[in-house]
Motif scaffolding. Structure first.
Motif, PDB file in Angstrom:
ATOM      1  N   SER A 198       0.849  -1.193   0.000  1.00  0.00           N
ATOM      2  CA  SER A 198       0.000   0.000   0.000  1.00  0.00           C
ATOM      3  C   SER A 198       0.885   1.244   0.000  1.00  0.00           C
ATOM      4  O   SER A 198       2.061   1.196   0.380  1.00  0.00           O
ATOM      5  N   CYS A 199       0.288   2.362  -0.445  1.00  0.00           N
ATOM      6  CA  CYS A 199       1.001   3.643  -0.444  1.00  0.00           C
ATOM      7  C   CYS A 199      -0.032   4.765  -0.455  1.00  0.00           C
ATOM      8  O   CYS A 199      -0.999   4.725  -1.242  1.00  0.00           O
ATOM      9  N   SER A 200       0.128   5.750   0.374  1.00  0.00           N
ATOM     10  CA  SER A 200      -0.796   6.891   0.446  1.00  0.00           C
ATOM     11  C   SER A 200      -0.104   8.210   0.099  1.00  0.00           C
ATOM     12  O   SER A 200      -0.667   9.281   0.323  1.00  0.00           O
ATOM     13  N   SER A 250      -1.140   4.485 -11.455  1.00  0.00           N
ATOM     14  CA  SER A 250      -0.967   3.197 -10.770  1.00  0.00           C
ATOM     15  C   SER A 250       0.362   2.555 -11.126  1.00  0.00           C
ATOM     16  O   SER A 250       0.888   2.730 -12.236  1.00  0.00           O
ATOM     17  N   LEU A 251       0.888   1.779 -10.144  1.00  0.00           N
ATOM     18  CA  LEU A 251       2.082   0.951 -10.313  1.00  0.00           C
ATOM     19  C   LEU A 251       1.786  -0.422  -9.706  1.00  0.00           C
ATOM     20  O   LEU A 251       0.863  -0.572  -8.895  1.00  0.00           O
ATOM     21  N   GLN A 252       2.584  -1.401 -10.093  1.00  0.00           N
ATOM     22  CA  GLN A 252       2.417  -2.757  -9.556  1.00  0.00           C
ATOM     23  C   GLN A 252       3.658  -3.144  -8.764  1.00  0.00           C
ATOM     24  O   GLN A 252       4.784  -2.912  -9.212  1.00  0.00           O
ATOM     25  N   LEU A 253       3.428  -3.737  -7.599  1.00  0.00           N
ATOM     26  CA  LEU A 253       4.510  -4.288  -6.786  1.00  0.00           C
ATOM     27  C   LEU A 253       4.339  -5.804  -6.737  1.00  0.00           C
ATOM     28  O   LEU A 253       3.348  -6.306  -6.200  1.00  0.00           O
ATOM     29  N   VAL A 293      -0.995  -0.600  -6.871  1.00  0.00           N
ATOM     30  CA  VAL A 293      -1.041   0.525  -5.936  1.00  0.00           C
ATOM     31  C   VAL A 293      -1.383   1.789  -6.716  1.00  0.00           C
ATOM     32  O   VAL A 293      -0.726   2.103  -7.725  1.00  0.00           O
ATOM     33  N   PHE A 294      -2.422   2.501  -6.291  1.00  0.00           N
ATOM     34  CA  PHE A 294      -2.824   3.757  -6.921  1.00  0.00           C
ATOM     35  C   PHE A 294      -2.189   4.917  -6.154  1.00  0.00           C
ATOM     36  O   PHE A 294      -2.365   5.044  -4.936  1.00  0.00           O
ATOM     37  N   LEU A 295      -1.466   5.767  -6.890  1.00  0.00           N
ATOM     38  CA  LEU A 295      -0.794   6.915  -6.304  1.00  0.00           C
ATOM     39  C   LEU A 295      -1.564   8.172  -6.694  1.00  0.00           C
ATOM     40  O   LEU A 295      -1.701   8.489  -7.893  1.00  0.00           O
ATOM     41  N   PRO A 296      -2.101   8.920  -5.743  1.00  0.00           N
ATOM     42  CA  PRO A 296      -2.849  10.147  -6.074  1.00  0.00           C
ATOM     43  C   PRO A 296      -1.926  11.238  -6.621  1.00  0.00           C
ATOM     44  O   PRO A 296      -0.765  11.348  -6.213  1.00  0.00           O
ATOM     45  N   LEU A 297      -2.439  12.010  -7.577  1.00  0.00           N
ATOM     46  CA  LEU A 297      -1.680  13.090  -8.208  1.00  0.00           C
ATOM     47  C   LEU A 297      -2.202  14.435  -7.726  1.00  0.00           C
ATOM     48  O   LEU A 297      -3.423  14.659  -7.631  1.00  0.00           O
ATOM     49  N   SER A 298      -1.282  15.309  -7.455  1.00  0.00           N
ATOM     50  CA  SER A 298      -1.640  16.686  -7.078  1.00  0.00           C
ATOM     51  C   SER A 298      -1.082  17.634  -8.127  1.00  0.00           C
ATOM     52  O   SER A 298      -0.003  17.400  -8.683  1.00  0.00           O
TER      53      SER A 298
END
Length: 728
Positions: free
Chosen positions: A305-307, A383-386, A404-409
């Protein structure tokens, strides 16, 4: 009356290296019996018992009427018996009449030789067997005596004869037929393997009459792809020195529960290697047995996971968290980052593969990557895959890939497009949905748009087969609005059909909504609903075939049925209670729907009064949950009644002082017996006459004309045959 003279004839037999036999005679006496030779043979399959065959010859004309022998020495005792059972005899051993007749034969020219075999049991370590003869004859004037010993060397044949005998061809004995039979004791409890196990004990018994020694029992799981235990050695085995007939000893295996072993009843294979008492080796015996595994440890399971937020065009050190949701350790963890691209997210001054030594059960660890998102990235997330590769303590390998979905700002805002609505998460309460039961569906709905609000949302839930339907409500839910990027939780009580099959069903969820400009849109999602049928094991009445008597075996039967619509896995039936059990365990295996079976066993009560036990049914359902059904087994044990002899308590008359008293008592007994017989005879004749009289009265009563009922046909009766009158 013939006079019987018991004379002691003792014979000393000393075996020299050349096999000669010498006799030491008492001074001044001449023996009437001598031993012409003897052989010694161990009894097969019975320790310390020897068969001694004596060749006897008479040395004078004294006529024999009886011949006995005994062993006054400390090393051996005379024995009686046959087959595999021999006991020490306190009385001398008697020669057969055939032997005596042969010895009394006429010399032509020498006295004839008679052979007979006698049995002796070793009582001490010495090899000297002292044999003393007692002769009975008509004329004791020629009787004499001497003493001596016979040498018994272990259990091997040791023939020694006076006269040279031409040896014949050796007789080969197939000693492999003296084969022990090893197996697991049938009345033993199921061995338990759990987290506390350091040594697993399995009781082994020998059901043959032949002893086994140098026993090795090896164990291996029947399904080698699913390890049940771990050991410090390549071969899991246990050693037992000896096993005599019906003897039970534990084979102890130094093993531990494998971390990934599944709870339930599993098969293992036992292989036996052993020798018999003759040195023959056997290693081709094996059997499949069952052990009960209770593993409260869950295998390792890693998720990523990643936030952390990413800004397009800016380098960032991103932390990914790996969590072990199992209870056992994950070892040699290898993390590979996938989904990288120059137009998306790329690595900068870093590698895509990371390594961790271990992650304990329930713990988390982190890996870091230097990432650079491209300037052209748009939208709310990327998104990236681990990919995570690891192993457990038993060496079994696992591999999982997590997206894992990484939010963009700071990404470009949407100027146009349709706002999208997705189901970000759903669950059921309870988690396991049973057929015919109620549950609650929880949905989390997310507006993925970063700029547009969704309004007038209608959520419709549809089940094609009608398996899952709302309870006390319609199948639609209305939501006024969901702002851009926000989530809304929805819950709906539902119920499943009672006859739903044991499988996963699709559930369609459709969305009808409007955007901020009032344009109508619709979309549809689908989720999976696993439905499990209820296990329904029905147990019949426990039947006892006979009244429970103390120390007497009673057969027991109980029938059982699978009236559900799902398979009962690993069904085991066993009986427990404060009594001896025969066949008290039955492994059914997978029990199909609609099937029936019965459990037959026998109990032997050891205590009088009420004895309460249980018949226990253990099985697993389709999702691995263990179930147990118990039925009470109650025995009202009574003690056998043995009536007393009516004359035992009466005092015995004093013994008569002369023979006339015996005559008087005998005459009195005869008179009483005759009187009793006459009384019994008259009583029997009287009962016979009463029985005959009763039969005559019954026959007379049956001779009365019975009532006859006529139904219809009144107009067809002829006038010369009037209808008989009806009797009341």
């Amino acid at each position: 009356m013939k006079r019987i003279v018991a004379l002691l004839l003792c014979v000393l037999l000393i075996a020299s290296a050349a096999g000669d036999v010498h006799w030491a005679q008492a001074a001044g006496e001449e023996p009437g019996i001598e031993i012409a030779g003897y052989t010694v043979q161990g009894v097969a399959g019975v320790a310390d018992v020897y068969a001694v065959t004596l060749k006897l010859r008479r040395t004078n004309s004294n006529y024999l009427t009886g011949l006995k022998l005994s062993t006054p020495g400390p090393n051996f005792k005379q024995a009686t018996g046959s087959g595999g059972s021999y006991t020490i005899s306190n009385d001398p051993l008697s020669a057969s009449q055939n032997t005596i007749n042969t010895l009394n034969g006429n010399p032509n020219p020498d006295w004839p030789i008679a052979s007979e075999t006698f049995y002796f049991i070793r009582a001490a370590e010495g090899n000297d067997l002292v044999i003393c003869f007692f002769c009975n004859g008509k004329d004791p004037s020629g009787d004499a005596s001497s003493d001596g010993t016979i040498s018994v060397i272990k259990s091997a044949p040791d023939p020694i004869v006076v006269d040279p005998v031409v040896p014949g061809p050796p007789v080969e004995v197939d000693t492999t037929k003296y084969r022990p039979i090893l197996g697991v004791a049938s009345d033993a409890a199921l061995p338990l393997l759990d987290q506390t196990t350091e040594e697993l004990s399995i009781p082994i018994t020998n059901t043959a009459i032949y002893a086994a020694n140098r026993i090795t029992v090896s164990m291996e799981p029947t399904d080698k792809d699913k390890p049940l235990f771990t050991a410090n050695r390549i071969s899991v085995s246990a050693s037992i020195n000896t096993l005599n007939r019906d003897q039970v000893k534990d084979a102890k295996f130094a093993i531990k529960l494998a971390p990934g072993a599944k709870t339930g009843i599993h098969q293992v294979t036992l292989k036996y290697s052993f020798n018999n008492n003759h040195g023959d080796h056997f290693n081709d015996d094996s059997e499949v047995v069952y052990i009960q595994v209770e593993n409260r440890n869950a295998a390792p399971r890693l998720t990523a996971s990643c936030s952390q937020w990413l800004t397009p065009g800016q380098q960032a050190k991103v932390n990914f968290t790996l969590t072990n949701h199992g209870t056992t350790v994950a070892r040699d963890v290898k993390v590979t980052l996938e989904g990288l691209s120059p137009t998306g997210v790329a690595l900068i001054n870093d590698i895509d593969v990371k390594h961790l030594d271990l992650i304990a059960g329930g713990e988390s660890a982190s890996v870091h990557y230097n990432l650079l998102p491209a300037h052209s990235l748009e939208g709310s997330s990327t998104s990236l895959q681990l990919k995570v590769d690891y192993s457990d303590s038993n060496g079994e390998n696992y591999s999982d890939t997590n997206t894992v979905f990484l939010p963009l700002s700071g990404a470009k805002a949407e100027d146009k497009g349709v706002p999208r609505l997705i189901i970000s998460k759903y669950s059921f309460d309870p988690p396991v949905i049973r057929a015919g039961s109620e549950c609650t569906l929880f949905l989390e709905l997310q507006n993925t748009s970063r700029s547009k609000t969704i309004t007038n949302l209608k959520v419709t839930i549809l089940s094609d087969e009608g398996i899952l339907l709302p309870v006390d409500a319609s199948n639609t839910v209305f939501i006024e609005s969901i702002a851009a990027g926000d989530m809304v939780a929805v819950s709906l009580p539902m119920a499943t059909k009672a006859d739903a099959e044991n499988k996963t069903y699709p559930l369609k969820i459709s969305f009808d909504y409007e955007d901020s400009q009032g344009a109508a849109h619709n979309s549809q999602e689908m989720i999976s609903v696993p439905v499990n049928q209820n296990s329904r094991l029905v147990v019949g009445e426990i039947a006892l075939y006979g009244e429970p008597m103390l120390h007497e075996m009673v057969p027991v039967n109980v029938e059982f049925y699978n009236l559900g619509k799902t398979i009962l896995y690993n069904l085991m039936v066993k009986a427990e209670g404060p009594f001896k059990m025969e066949g008290g365990r039955y492994f059914v295996g997978n029990f199909n729907p609609g099937a029936s079976d019965s459990f037959n066993f026998a109990v032997t009560p050891t205590e009088p009064g009420e004895q309460v036990g249980e018949v226990i049914f253990q099985f697993e359902d389709s999702i691995g949950t263990q179930h147990e059904v118990k039925r009470e087994l109650k025995l009202e044990v009574i003690e056998p009644f043995y009536p007393d002899d009516p004359g035992m308590d009466e005092p015995l008359p004093p013994p008569p002082t002369n023979k006339w008293k015996y005559v008087g008592i005998g005459a009195g007994v005869l008179v009483l017996a005759a009187a009793g017989f006459v009384f019994w005879r008259r009583r029997k004749m009287q009962k016979k006459l009463e029985l005959q009289r009763a039969q005559d009265l019954t026959a007379a009563a049956q001779a009365v004309v019975p009532e006859i009922e006529y139904v219809g046909f009144e107009d067809e009766v002829e006038p010369d045959h009037p209808e008989p009158e009806q009797k009341d």
